[in-house]
Design a protein around this motif. Structure first.
Motif, mmCIF file in Angstrom:
data_model
loop_
_atom_site.group_PDB
_atom_site.id
_atom_site.type_symbol
_atom_site.label_atom_id
_atom_site.label_comp_id
_atom_site.label_asym_id
_atom_site.label_seq_id
_atom_site.Cartn_x
_atom_site.Cartn_y
_atom_site.Cartn_z
ATOM 1 N N LEU A 1 0.849 -1.189 0.000
ATOM 2 C CA LEU A 1 0.000 0.000 0.000
ATOM 3 C C LEU A 1 0.889 1.245 0.000
ATOM 4 O O LEU A 1 1.948 1.262 0.627
ATOM 5 C CB LEU A 1 -0.906 0.029 1.230
ATOM 6 C CG LEU A 1 -2.059 -0.980 1.291
ATOM 7 C CD1 LEU A 1 -2.810 -0.829 2.604
ATOM 8 C CD2 LEU A 1 -3.011 -0.804 0.116
ATOM 9 N N SER A 2 0.458 2.279 -0.665
ATOM 10 C CA SER A 2 1.223 3.523 -0.686
ATOM 11 C C SER A 2 1.139 4.208 0.678
ATOM 12 O O SER A 2 0.248 3.918 1.478
ATOM 13 C CB SER A 2 0.677 4.464 -1.761
ATOM 14 O OG SER A 2 -0.635 4.881 -1.419
ATOM 15 N N ILE A 3 2.047 5.128 0.921
ATOM 16 C CA ILE A 3 2.021 5.901 2.161
ATOM 17 C C ILE A 3 0.696 6.637 2.289
ATOM 18 O O ILE A 3 0.112 6.742 3.373
ATOM 19 C CB ILE A 3 3.195 6.902 2.201
ATOM 20 C CG1 ILE A 3 4.528 6.167 2.365
ATOM 21 C CG2 ILE A 3 3.011 7.899 3.346
ATOM 22 C CD1 ILE A 3 4.675 5.445 3.695
ATOM 23 N N PHE A 4 0.200 7.146 1.171
ATOM 24 C CA PHE A 4 -1.063 7.872 1.187
ATOM 25 C C PHE A 4 -2.214 6.968 1.640
ATOM 26 O O PHE A 4 -3.048 7.368 2.457
ATOM 27 C CB PHE A 4 -1.355 8.425 -0.218
ATOM 28 C CG PHE A 4 -2.656 9.165 -0.319
ATOM 29 C CD1 PHE A 4 -2.787 10.444 0.199
ATOM 30 C CD2 PHE A 4 -3.759 8.570 -0.926
ATOM 31 C CE1 PHE A 4 -4.004 11.124 0.120
ATOM 32 C CE2 PHE A 4 -4.962 9.246 -1.017
ATOM 33 C CZ PHE A 4 -5.089 10.524 -0.485
ATOM 34 N N LYS A 5 -2.262 5.728 1.146
ATOM 35 C CA LYS A 5 -3.328 4.802 1.531
ATOM 36 C C LYS A 5 -3.185 4.363 2.992
ATOM 37 O O LYS A 5 -4.184 4.198 3.696
ATOM 38 C CB LYS A 5 -3.323 3.588 0.599
ATOM 39 C CG LYS A 5 -3.840 3.911 -0.808
ATOM 40 C CD LYS A 5 -3.938 2.666 -1.670
ATOM 41 C CE LYS A 5 -4.517 3.010 -3.042
ATOM 42 N NZ LYS A 5 -4.623 1.821 -3.914
ATOM 43 N N LEU A 6 -1.948 4.178 3.436
ATOM 44 C CA LEU A 6 -1.726 3.845 4.844
ATOM 45 C C LEU A 6 -2.160 4.997 5.743
ATOM 46 O O LEU A 6 -2.740 4.795 6.813
ATOM 47 C CB LEU A 6 -0.252 3.521 5.086
ATOM 48 C CG LEU A 6 0.211 2.128 4.675
ATOM 49 C CD1 LEU A 6 1.720 2.023 4.781
ATOM 50 C CD2 LEU A 6 -0.459 1.057 5.533
ATOM 51 N N PHE A 7 -1.850 6.201 5.304
ATOM 52 C CA PHE A 7 -2.250 7.399 6.038
ATOM 53 C C PHE A 7 -3.762 7.430 6.223
ATOM 54 O O PHE A 7 -4.273 7.650 7.325
ATOM 55 C CB PHE A 7 -1.773 8.646 5.274
ATOM 56 C CG PHE A 7 -2.156 9.952 5.923
ATOM 57 C CD1 PHE A 7 -1.314 10.554 6.840
ATOM 58 C CD2 PHE A 7 -3.362 10.570 5.615
ATOM 59 C CE1 PHE A 7 -1.670 11.752 7.445
ATOM 60 C CE2 PHE A 7 -3.731 11.765 6.210
ATOM 61 C CZ PHE A 7 -2.870 12.357 7.129
ATOM 62 N N ASN A 8 -4.497 7.188 5.147
ATOM 63 C CA ASN A 8 -5.960 7.199 5.213
ATOM 64 C C ASN A 8 -6.509 6.008 5.999
ATOM 65 O O ASN A 8 -7.582 6.094 6.603
ATOM 66 C CB ASN A 8 -6.557 7.203 3.801
ATOM 67 C CG ASN A 8 -6.424 8.550 3.126
ATOM 68 O OD1 ASN A 8 -6.551 9.575 3.774
ATOM 69 N ND2 ASN A 8 -6.140 8.561 1.839
ATOM 70 N N LEU A 9 -5.746 4.919 6.016
ATOM 71 C CA LEU A 9 -6.156 3.748 6.788
ATOM 72 C C LEU A 9 -6.124 4.057 8.286
ATOM 73 O O LEU A 9 -7.009 3.648 9.042
ATOM 74 C CB LEU A 9 -5.222 2.575 6.482
ATOM 75 C CG LEU A 9 -5.657 1.193 6.956
ATOM 76 C CD1 LEU A 9 -6.917 0.748 6.227
ATOM 77 C CD2 LEU A 9 -4.540 0.184 6.715
ATOM 78 N N LEU A 10 -5.110 4.803 8.709
ATOM 79 C CA LEU A 10 -4.967 5.154 10.122
ATOM 80 C C LEU A 10 -5.838 6.342 10.521
ATOM 81 O O LEU A 10 -6.028 6.589 11.714
ATOM 82 C CB LEU A 10 -3.498 5.459 10.438
ATOM 83 C CG LEU A 10 -2.513 4.302 10.268
ATOM 84 C CD1 LEU A 10 -1.115 4.732 10.646
ATOM 85 C CD2 LEU A 10 -2.931 3.097 11.087
ATOM 86 N N SER A 11 -6.300 7.088 9.549
ATOM 87 C CA SER A 11 -7.184 8.229 9.839
ATOM 88 C C SER A 11 -8.516 8.006 9.131
ATOM 89 O O SER A 11 -8.982 8.856 8.384
ATOM 90 C CB SER A 11 -6.540 9.535 9.373
ATOM 91 O OG SER A 11 -6.223 9.481 7.985
#
Length: 311
Positions: free
Chosen positions: A244-254
């Motif tokens: 997963l991209s950093i952007f998708k991980l970011f949205n996963l945690l938020s």
């Protein structure tokens, strides 16, 4: 004074909105806060504590766990005489099909209540009306809160996991409501030998760790059992894939969908990442679920989460 007055008015308007129109505009301040909080987590993990709400504060440095070789050192169980050779724990992510587990022993369903409207999403309707799932024969309900109260009303056997807080190096129930409820549970269990209470506390003075029933069951039974199998530990993830991209991980945690119903979802998530990762180190514990995959696929995220809970 003006800030305090605005905060009180805003709180009243949010409450009215949650019961009536449910306009998403009221979630924007929390969404912005959480997005910044996760950004801080990626840049410098311990700074994310700054934006935790008071009732969900991540541990301060003094409140963090001492990291030993065994995560079970972080939990203390007392007034308990239960021991098991093997325990099979089911979280709601497993679903309702138990056909493969008829011959398994010590099967525990943790807070196994489902939304009355199965078309609703868990993330956006976390506190909506639920009904306790009727356990298969030989299975046992485990957990705390409304599920246990429903078991008591229906005369269903259960194991209550009663979490205490460490205060002045001794376990206490701090909340007066918890004290009152505990007295009811204690009296009920005395008259019902098929029901038990396991008392425990985390070995930290932090009173705002957002752990949850899954972690409680996993930690408690791992400490009093020779073998533990955990099924359906998805932690509200529909799936998790590699790369997963950093952007998708970011949205996963938020997770935007959780903002309206559960404003402490980030605190719960990082706690799960830290504790599940450490449980995976134990040879007698086997975990199935997307939260395990998240830990394995993204070790750098887990390292950041560990910094929030361990010295």
């Amino acid at each position: 004074m003006v800030v305090d007055l605005f905060g009180r008015i805003s709180k009243v308007l949010r409450f009215i909105n949650s019961r009536t129109l449910k306009l998403k505009v009221f979630t924007y301040p929390d969404l912005i806060r959480i997005k910044i909080q996760v950004l801080l987590f990626f840049i410098y993990p311990t700074l994310s504590n700054i934006l935790s709400l008071k009732q969900n504060k991540l541990p301060s440095h003094k409140e963090k766990f001492n990291k030993t070789d065994n995560v079970l050192d972080n939990i203390v169980i007392f007034d308990n005489d239960l021991k098991f050779d093997e325990v099979n724990i089911f979280l709601r992510g497993h679903g309702k099909n138990f056909s493969k587990f008829n011959n398994k022993k010590n099967c525990m369903l943790v807070n196994y209540s489902f939304l009355d409207d199965d078309k609703l999403s868990e993330s956006e309707n976390y506190f909506s009306k639920r009904t306790l799932y009727q356990t298969p024969k030989g299975f046992l309900n485990v957990g705390s809160g409304s599920e246990i109260e429903e078991c008591m009303k229906k005369n269903i056997s259960f194991i209550l996991l009663q979490r205490y807080q460490l205060f002045d190096n001794k376990p206490h129930l701090i909340n007066p409501k918890e004290v009152k409820e505990n007295n009811i549970y204690e009296n009920y269990v005395k008259k019902n030998k098929n029901c038990k209470i396991i008392k425990f506390y985390f070995n930290t003075p932090c009173k705002t760790i957002r752990s949850g029933s899954g972690i409680h069951a996993a930690m408690v039974f791992s400490k009093i059992s020779k073998k533990v199998n955990i099924y359906g530990w998805n932690f509200y993830l529909n799936e998790i894939s590699k790369n997963l991209s950093i952007f998708k991980l970011f949205n996963l945690l938020s997770n935007k969908s959780f903002v309206q119903s559960r404003k402490n979802h980030f605190e719960y998530t990082v706690c799960h990442l830290a504790i599940v990762n450490r449980l995976l180190e134990l040879k007698h514990v086997n975990i199935n679920g997307y939260i395990k995959d998240l830990c394995i696929f993204y070790p750098n995220i887990v390292k950041k989460a560990l910094k929030l809970f361990y010295k």
